[in-house]
Enzyme design. Structure first.
Site, short mmCIF file in Angstrom:
data_model
loop_
_atom_site.label_atom_id
_atom_site.label_comp_id
_atom_site.label_asym_id
_atom_site.label_seq_id
_atom_site.Cartn_x
_atom_site.Cartn_y
_atom_site.Cartn_z
N ARG A 227 -6.46 -27.71 -24.93
CA ARG A 227 -7.49 -28.38 -25.71
C ARG A 227 -8.08 -29.57 -24.95
O ARG A 227 -7.40 -30.19 -24.11
CB ARG A 227 -6.92 -28.85 -27.04
CG ARG A 227 -6.04 -30.08 -26.92
CD ARG A 227 -5.30 -30.39 -28.20
NE ARG A 227 -4.69 -31.70 -28.17
CZ ARG A 227 -3.52 -31.99 -28.71
NH1 ARG A 227 -2.83 -31.04 -29.33
NH2 ARG A 227 -3.05 -33.22 -28.65
N ASP B 104 -2.90 -29.16 -34.84
CA ASP B 104 -2.64 -28.03 -33.95
C ASP B 104 -2.00 -26.86 -34.68
O ASP B 104 -1.85 -26.87 -35.90
CB ASP B 104 -1.77 -28.48 -32.78
CG ASP B 104 -2.21 -27.88 -31.46
OD1 ASP B 104 -2.42 -26.66 -31.40
OD2 ASP B 104 -2.36 -28.64 -30.49
#
Length: 597
Positions: free
Chosen positions: A170, A278
């Site tokens: 990410r 997440d």
């Protein structure tokens, strides 16, 4: 031959009626997340948002959020890919011509593993300079630290060997030309950066957004360090991955990507990255991570940006992760011939629960297998391994927990490993990258003997039915309990708003629960009637060394033997990050129009 570009795949699934175009303007903050979560849970169509507020380009999400689309993408089932890989490994080197002949159908795929270089790339047809502002980058959850590129295909090269790595890490957008680079432990790109930084150098990085399905799946795949993901993409696709020279870097980039973001990660530069909601279903804490500086952004004509939404299961990563483990189960069986099958549960974030069916060839070989897997590639990040008999289906949670109910004896079958590396996203030990692991041996003792002929302790046979009554008033069950459930005959799960550790301590000592193998206490936000979220709520919220409480222990020298039920305090604790949730305003706003034409 598979798809060469994301656009080709989107066209194909649209012809099949499995792409939903959204022409209404949508907000990249939270609204797309809520829509994607609804469709992933329903295994609905892929989504193409044509008008994203503040952006110049359309956005695709949930591209691989359905098993059928993954099978269309690779032209067969993931398990058949795994069978082919296993057959190739068994036949190399060939001992006779008959074995070589078996590989004939695989030869085109093997030849396609070598990437092909070209001087012209569709991914470089247009330029945006060194500027990210026109891209439809999402903010997924309310407590996220900002906007994140959630499906970047990050290409790096080792500074000495020039070995490539393609991974998904990410990227927290700090400004129009700077992002974080979330290199977790055990990741190939992070190893390349570590090697460069040790030499006092930074690392060139080419980030790609939007690619063909084979490349997407290869980037997710937990390949051994040094094995080229682009080669594996060529194998899956049946055609070589095409590369072209980067514009500002000394490396190559994917010629058929939708977008290429070229940049550089300097040595010894860190910046606070996160928090971010997440795939463990909680926010990961903000922490210092390397910084990516954009040098150039290019794209093809009429490109589509791609994102993936992560959070509480199920999300798109469920389908990709399950496909990838089916690819490589056969490979692991070649390394560990005693393995019959294995399965990592998406409900627990994959790394938190792995079930392995093992055929023992000598006493307790399965425990050796568990220790071996805990040192193998990405499986080294596994927190809990459950060992089952060879005829138990690891994917069937009912069968697995019934094996625990029948066979698990804490005195003989419990193994705890404190103070070991743990997934960066796991917050339960309160120390990033460190924690503890455990193994439950739920094999029947007669099968655990194997060829050695040594009978371990314990008694086979059906479990004693625990005496758990249906209770209308929770106070008669326990003063701190809100609700309870006996899950699959093995695990008593109790909700509480109070002190989870104190309640576990009381419950494991109650004589009526002596036959229950696991006594687990969870917080009220974990629904007891939803099997997926129940596993999520249990296995993402405890540290093995701190929160596992046996009814009794006995020291035999350095060996600590556990007795009675194993208690687990899986409640949310002070210092844990919050679980991800959409706000009521976002939920009601989407509900007012989504699915209504």
């Amino acid at each position: 031959m598979g798809f060469r570009t994301l656009a080709e795949f989107l066209d194909d699934i649209e012809r099949r009626g499995d792409l939903k175009r959204v022409t209404r303007e949508v907000d990249p903050a939270y609204e797309i997340t809520e829509i994607a979560c609804r469709e992933a849970k329903a295994e609905g169509p892929a989504l193409l948002f044509e008008r994203v507020r503040g952006a110049q380009f359309p956005l695709a999400v949930n591209v691989l959020a359905a098993r059928r689309r993954i099978e269309w993408a690779i032209g067969r089932t993931p398990r058949s890919v795994g069978a082919e890989l296993e057959e190739i490994l068994h036949a190399v080197p060939p001992r006779e011509l008959a074995e070589l002949a078996k590989l004939r159908p695989s030869v085109p795929r093997i030849l396609a593993m070598r990437p092909r270089h070209t001087s012209r790339a569709m991914s470089q047809e247009r330029s945006l300079g060194a500027d990210l502002r026109s891209l439809p980058i999402l903010k997924l959850w309310p407590e996220d630290g900002g906007r994140f590129v959630t499906f970047p295909l990050v290409l790096t090269e080792h500074p000495v060997t020039r070995a490539r790595n393609l991974g998904i890490y990410r990227m927290h957008v700090f400004d129009d030309a700077t992002t974080g680079m979330h290199w977790q432990i055990g990741k190939g790109g992070g190893f390349h950066y570590h090697a460069a930084e040790r030499r006092g150098h930074g690392l060139e990085v080419a980030v790609h957004v939007g690619a063909d399905p084979a490349t997407l799946l290869a980037a997710v795949a937990p390949l051994p360090e040094g094995i080229d993901e682009l080669a594996f993409a060529g194998f899956l696709r049946g055609a070589p991955t095409r590369l072209a020279p980067a514009r500002t870097l000394s490396m190559s980039v994917l010629a058929d990507a939708e977008f290429v973001i070229e940049g550089f990660v300097p040595a010894h530069e860190r910046r606070r990255e996160g928090p971010f909601g997440d795939h463990f279903g909680h926010y990961s804490h903000a922490a210092p991570f390397p910084v990516f500086h954009v040098r150039a952004v290019t794209h093809r004509r009429r490109p589509v940006f791609q994102a993936s939404v992560v959070g509480k299961p199920p999300q798109e990563d469920k389908f990709m992760g399950e496909a990838v483990q089916e690819f490589f189960t056969g490979v692991l069986k070649v390394i560990h011939p005693e393995i019959v099958d294995l399965w990592a549960y998406f409900e627990a974030g994959f790394h938190n629960l792995l079930v392995v069916a093992v055929e023992n060839r000598f006493a307790k070989e399965a425990k050796k297998t568990a220790l071996g897997l805990m040192g193998t590639g990405q499986l080294s990040l596994t927190k809990v391994i459950v060992l089952v008999d060879e005829d138990v289906n690891p994917q069937d949670r009912g069968e697995v927990f019934r094996s625990i109910a029948r066979n698990f004896d804490p005195a003989e079958d419990f193994l705890l490993l404190p103070g070991v590396p743990l997934d960066t996203l796991d917050f339960t030990s309160f120390t990033m990258n460190l924690g503890s692991k455990m193994v439950f041996d739920a094999q029947s003792h007669s099968r655990a003997v194997g060829s050695a002929g040594v009978e371990p302790g314990g008694v086979d046979g059906p479990p004693i039915a625990p005496r758990i009554e249906s209770v209308a008033d929770p106070r008669s069950f326990d003063e701190a309990a809100l609700a309870h459930r006996l899950a699959w005959g093995a695990m008593l799960v109790v909700q509480t708003r109070g002190d989870g550790r104190a309640l576990v301590d009381r419950l494991v000592h109650r004589p009526e629960y002596a036959a229950v193998k696991l006594v687990v206490v969870v917080s009220p936000d974990v629904p007891l009637d939803d099997d997926e979220l129940l596993l999520w709520g249990v296995f993402t919220r405890f540290d093995c060394a701190r929160d596992v409480v046996p009814a009794a222990t006995e020291a035999r020298g350095a060996w600590l033997t556990c007795r009675g039920p194993i208690g687990i305090d899986a409640t949310w604790k002070q210092g844990y990050p919050s679980p991800v949730e959409s706000t009521p305003e976002v939920v009601s706003g989407v509900a007012s129009w989504w699915g209504k034409g």
